[in-house]
Scaffold this active site. Structure first.
Site, PDB file in Angstrom:
ATOM      1  N   VAL A   5       0.820  -1.216   0.000  1.00 21.04           N
ATOM      2  CA  VAL A   5       0.000   0.000   0.000  1.00 21.04           C
ATOM      3  C   VAL A   5       0.852   1.264   0.000  1.00 21.04           C
ATOM      4  O   VAL A   5       0.332   2.350  -0.293  1.00 21.04           O
ATOM      5  CB  VAL A   5      -0.990   0.015   1.184  1.00 21.04           C
ATOM      6  CG1 VAL A   5      -1.932  -1.171   1.124  1.00 21.04           C
ATOM      7  CG2 VAL A   5      -0.267   0.096   2.525  1.00 21.04           C
ATOM      8  N   TYR A  10       1.788   5.763  16.196  1.00 17.68           N
ATOM      9  CA  TYR A  10       0.690   4.899  15.754  1.00 17.68           C
ATOM     10  C   TYR A  10      -0.654   5.580  15.985  1.00 17.68           C
ATOM     11  O   TYR A  10      -1.518   5.609  15.101  1.00 17.68           O
ATOM     12  CB  TYR A  10       0.753   3.574  16.508  1.00 17.68           C
ATOM     13  CG  TYR A  10      -0.376   2.621  16.182  1.00 17.68           C
ATOM     14  CD1 TYR A  10      -0.363   1.886  14.996  1.00 17.68           C
ATOM     15  CD2 TYR A  10      -1.446   2.452  17.050  1.00 17.68           C
ATOM     16  CE1 TYR A  10      -1.401   1.008  14.690  1.00 17.68           C
ATOM     17  CE2 TYR A  10      -2.486   1.580  16.751  1.00 17.68           C
ATOM     18  CZ  TYR A  10      -2.454   0.867  15.570  1.00 17.68           C
ATOM     19  OH  TYR A  10      -3.482   0.015  15.265  1.00 17.68           O
TER      20      TYR A  10
END
Length: 223
Positions: free
Chosen positions: A55, A142
């Site tokens: 991706v 994150y």
């Protein structure tokens, strides 16, 4: 979204949630492109077609969209967690989290949405996290990337809903996958949370919050 008879693509399908999404979609009657950077790591199964997809590589995403033009359901699941702090963590790790969890997801949407819009139907499932809404020391990079991914889902839905394409945001807390193997905190059963996501998709939901921790995290923003 009518799952039976659909053609789905699952990113990050070689393990964890991605592998569970693949299994349950096939069990519900979908045909699945199981996408991963290394397709040789995918489990062989009836109804599953391996597909190479990184991706973070625009050429790889474009090639996947060309190879799978019939996709009408995308589960944007691929993600990484480098466990970085924002103040003094490795900036390259933080950038990698953003490149995968936000820009990678956006790249997949941009590649597969046009065909869905042209057909006037289709759906995306955007996998985010309880850390989209609450900070966790040691995982700031994150959390920031997943907060961006959550807004991506909300914004893409606003752009696509009048064009016949559904977007479901699926958020969850700690779940028993390879990504969380380092921790001994209580964890969700992947089979249970994935079933909840697909049930929500079939019911036309715009959002599925998979567990009490996630529901509490989202409520905490208003507090």
């Amino acid at each position: 979204m009518q799952i039976a008879g659909a053609t789905a693509l699952v990113t990050g399908a070689n393990r964890g949630l991605g592998a569970e999404f693949t299994r349950q979609l096939v069990a519900r009657g979908a045909r699945v492109y199981a996408a991963a950077r290394r397709p040789e790591t995918l489990e062989e199964a009836p109804g599953v077609t391996p597909l190479t997809l990184d991706v973070t590589d625009p050429a790889s995403v474009a090639a996947a969209a060309k190879a799978a033009p019939d996709v009408d359901l995308v589960v944007n699941n691929a993600g990484i967690a480098r466990m970085t702090t924002l103040v003094d963590g490795d900036l390259d790790d933080i950038r990698a989290e953003m490149e995968t969890n936000f820009f990678g997801s956006l790249s997949v949407v941009r590649a597969f949405a046009p065909a869905m819009v042209e057909r006037g139907s289709g759906a995306f499932v955007q996998v985010v996290s309880a850390l989209s809404w609450v900070p966790f020391v040691g995982a700031g990079g994150y959390g920031a990337s997943k907060a961006a991914a959550w807004m991506l889902g909300e914004s893409v839905r606003a752009e696509l809903v009048e064009r016949g394409v559904e977007v479901l945001t699926f958020a969850l807390a700690a779940t028993d996958t390879d990504m969380m193997a380092f921790s001994d905190v209580p964890k969700n059963d992947p089979a249970v949370v994935v079933a909840a996501a697909l049930d929500g998709l079939a019911a036309g939901a715009w959002e599925v919050l998979a567990d009490d921790d996630t529901r509490g995290a989202k409520r905490s923003v208003a507090g």
